[in-house]
Write an enzyme that holds these catalytic residues in place. Structure first.
Site, mmCIF file in Angstrom:
data_model
loop_
_atom_site.group_PDB
_atom_site.id
_atom_site.type_symbol
_atom_site.label_atom_id
_atom_site.label_comp_id
_atom_site.label_asym_id
_atom_site.label_seq_id
_atom_site.Cartn_x
_atom_site.Cartn_y
_atom_site.Cartn_z
ATOM 1 N N SER A 190 -8.452 -28.987 19.968
ATOM 2 C CA SER A 190 -6.721 -28.862 20.315
ATOM 3 C C SER A 190 -6.458 -27.279 20.893
ATOM 4 O O SER A 190 -5.506 -27.177 21.195
ATOM 5 C CB SER A 190 -6.150 -29.134 18.972
ATOM 6 N N HIS A 204 -8.180 -35.573 23.181
ATOM 7 C CA HIS A 204 -7.707 -34.915 21.832
ATOM 8 C C HIS A 204 -7.008 -35.999 21.011
ATOM 9 O O HIS A 204 -5.903 -36.535 21.437
ATOM 10 C CB HIS A 204 -6.600 -33.788 22.414
ATOM 11 N N GLU A 222 -4.333 -37.345 23.816
ATOM 12 C CA GLU A 222 -4.271 -36.496 24.853
ATOM 13 C C GLU A 222 -5.356 -36.693 25.650
ATOM 14 O O GLU A 222 -6.545 -36.091 25.218
ATOM 15 C CB GLU A 222 -3.656 -35.256 24.635
HETATM 16 N N1 3HC Z 1 -7.188 -42.320 7.135
HETATM 17 C C1 3HC Z 1 -7.350 -43.441 7.650
HETATM 18 N N2 3HC Z 1 -6.255 -44.447 7.401
HETATM 19 C C2 3HC Z 1 -5.107 -43.961 6.645
HETATM 20 C C3 3HC Z 1 -5.105 -42.570 6.146
HETATM 21 C C4 3HC Z 1 -5.944 -41.708 6.480
HETATM 22 N N3 3HC Z 1 -6.132 -40.327 6.146
HETATM 23 N N4 3HC Z 1 -3.866 -42.564 5.883
HETATM 24 C C5 3HC Z 1 -3.005 -43.630 5.869
HETATM 25 N N5 3HC Z 1 -3.832 -44.569 6.545
HETATM 26 C C6 3HC Z 1 -3.415 -45.886 7.166
HETATM 27 C C7 3HC Z 1 -3.198 -46.982 5.699
HETATM 28 O O1 3HC Z 1 -4.605 -47.265 5.473
HETATM 29 C C8 3HC Z 1 -2.419 -47.546 6.387
HETATM 30 O O2 3HC Z 1 -2.959 -48.751 7.120
HETATM 31 P P1 3HC Z 1 -2.653 -50.413 7.130
HETATM 32 O O3 3HC Z 1 -0.944 -50.155 7.302
HETATM 33 O O4 3HC Z 1 -3.553 -50.855 8.138
HETATM 34 O O5 3HC Z 1 -3.062 -50.774 5.541
HETATM 35 C C9 3HC Z 1 -1.403 -46.949 7.258
HETATM 36 O O6 3HC Z 1 -2.196 -45.838 7.608
HETATM 37 C C10 3HC Z 1 -0.192 -46.325 6.769
HETATM 38 O O7 3HC Z 1 -0.538 -45.821 5.283
HETATM 39 P P2 3HC Z 1 0.548 -45.467 4.046
HETATM 40 O O8 3HC Z 1 1.404 -46.794 4.065
HETATM 41 O O9 3HC Z 1 -0.421 -45.284 2.985
HETATM 42 O O10 3HC Z 1 0.874 -44.219 4.434
HETATM 43 P P3 3HC Z 1 2.349 -43.995 5.250
HETATM 44 O O11 3HC Z 1 2.970 -45.082 5.824
HETATM 45 O O12 3HC Z 1 3.042 -42.741 4.728
HETATM 46 O O13 3HC Z 1 1.489 -43.144 6.647
HETATM 47 C C11 3HC Z 1 0.653 -41.435 7.851
HETATM 48 C C12 3HC Z 1 0.593 -42.058 6.459
HETATM 49 C C13 3HC Z 1 -0.088 -42.398 8.692
HETATM 50 C C14 3HC Z 1 -0.353 -40.219 7.652
HETATM 51 C C15 3HC Z 1 1.817 -41.048 8.032
HETATM 52 O O14 3HC Z 1 2.584 -40.273 7.216
HETATM 53 C C16 3HC Z 1 2.261 -40.179 9.492
HETATM 54 O O15 3HC Z 1 2.178 -40.599 10.495
HETATM 55 N N6 3HC Z 1 2.227 -38.964 9.331
HETATM 56 C C17 3HC Z 1 2.213 -37.853 10.281
HETATM 57 C C18 3HC Z 1 0.767 -37.681 11.143
HETATM 58 C C19 3HC Z 1 0.900 -36.846 12.129
HETATM 59 O O16 3HC Z 1 1.683 -36.299 12.539
HETATM 60 N N7 3HC Z 1 -0.186 -36.408 12.813
HETATM 61 C C20 3HC Z 1 -0.345 -35.727 13.812
HETATM 62 C C21 3HC Z 1 -0.909 -34.483 13.578
HETATM 63 S S1 3HC Z 1 -1.037 -33.145 14.605
HETATM 64 C C22 3HC Z 1 -2.756 -33.526 15.074
HETATM 65 O O17 3HC Z 1 -3.704 -34.038 14.263
HETATM 66 C C23 3HC Z 1 -3.264 -32.684 16.086
HETATM 67 C C24 3HC Z 1 -4.208 -31.467 15.751
HETATM 68 O O18 3HC Z 1 -4.612 -30.768 17.112
HETATM 69 C C25 3HC Z 1 -3.973 -30.458 14.835
#
Ligand code: 3HC
Length: 286
Positions: free
Chosen positions: A121, A142, A154
């Site tokens: 990233s 990415h 990306e």
């Molecule tokens: N690993 C794998 N699967 C996961 C997980 C993990 N760490 N966390 C959650 N899940 C899955 C669950 O199993 C569930 O799947 P299912 O519906 O098929 O059973 C689904 O995701 C939803 O999980 P939950 O209901 O337990 O939890 P939430 O609805 O609270 O979702 C989240 C969790 C998906 C992490 C949500 O909070 C989210 O989208 N957060 C924002 C994450 C974000 O913005 N990521 C981008 C970060 S920037 C980046 O990565 C770029 C880098 O360069 C820094």
């Protein structure tokens, strides 16, 4: 366009292992390679647990989970998996010297048609492309954390990346159920991290000014704007170290002081409070 059937992922950390799992579930013959045998074992255990959980939740049939498990291998070996790779996704540590050595080695070990992509990233693929003899088949691919869940990927072209390479990685991203976001050129932070940074910097400024607690700022992002997580929770998920280093890299590329990490982020980084991975960031994790 290269038709991809074999994918090699370099690095079995939080990103590499989930990218590999997503590839295996999508039907690709996948190898996840790490130099550290303990990291390999941890990733494999994680994958078995995840596949079992998918079956219990009814997201995959037992047969689909077994097939995905058969298609993926976690290993410290490089030569064999590299020889069978049509696409390599490098998700190793964010250090240029390490990545350049990896790309030079991959250039030697993979078939000439293979596309070599980096999940970085912070480093555009132009910084590693010239370590290979195939800069037209090098790009950024990415993913976002957690990579099994987040839909966008990306695809960032460097000045040498060919249309064929873009077509190949676009097809792979779609096959993995992802939405490709194509950047026509390299810019620090790409697109999504720049959007995320805008929210994060504002959140840090509001908190530093004592306008609201970080918990309440998170609540506003979630419950007023519909973000799945507030910016402080998200920093804990992504890793405060990662957020800090992305910002440092942006500053080093631009020289613009407004790209420097916020002092509160620097303090967390220096205290070693990186978020979920260390048990403490903005929030505590038991
Ligand atoms: N690993 C794998 N699967 C996961 C997980 C993990 N760490 N966390 C959650 N899940 C899955 C669950 O199993 C569930 O799947 P299912 O519906 O098929 O059973 C689904 O995701 C939803 O999980 P939950 O209901 O337990 O939890 P939430 O609805 O609270 O979702 C989240 C969790 C998906 C992490 C949500 O909070 C989210 O989208 N957060 C924002 C994450 C974000 O913005 N990521 C981008 C970060 S920037 C980046 O990565 C770029 C880098 O360069 C820094």
């Amino acid at each position: 366009m290269t038709t991809v059937s074999g994918i090699l992922v370099i690095g079995s950390g939080a990103m590499g292992r989930q990218i590999g799992m997503a590839a295996a579930v999508a039907g690709f013959t996948t190898t996840v390679r790490d130099v550290d045998p303990d990291a390999v074992t941890a990733a494999e255990t994680d994958m078995r647990r995840w596949l079992e959980g998918r079956v219990v939740k009814g997201r995959l049939t037992a047969a689909q989970a077994a097939d995905a498990g058969e298609r993926i291998r976690f290993t410290t070996e490089l030569e064999g998996p590299a020889a069978g790779a049509d696409l390599v996704i490098e998700a190793a540590t964010e250090r240029l010297d390490v990545k350049r050595a990896i790309f030079a080695e991959l250039d030697r070990l993979t078939p000439p048609h293979a596309v070599l992509a980096t999940n970085s990233s912070t480093l555009g693929s132009s910084t590693v492309a010239d370590a290979t003899g195939r800069p037209d088949r090098v790009c950024n691919l990415h993913f976002f954390n957690p990579a099994l869940v987040m839909r966008a990927v990306e695809i960032v072209r460097n000045e040498h990346t060919s249309d064929e390479t873009v077509a190949t990685v676009t097809e792979v991203a779609r096959a993995m159920g992802k939405t490709p976001v194509l950047l026509t050129r390299e810019i620090p932070g790409f697109v999504a991290n720049r959007l995320m940074a805008a929210v994060r910097e504002e959140a840090l400024a509001l908190y530093a000014d004592g306008i609201a607690s970080f918990e309440d700022i998170d609540a506003a992002a979630r419950d007023a704007l519909g973000h799945p997580m507030g910016p402080f929770e998200l920093m804990d998920l992504v890793g405060l170290d990662v957020s800090y280093l992305i910002r440092r890299a942006a500053f080093e590329q631009s020289g613009d002081p407004k790209d420097l990490p916020h002092p509160l982020l620097t303090a967390k980084y220096e205290a070693g409070e990186f978020g979920r991975k260390t048990g403490k960031g903005w929030y505590g994790y038991a």
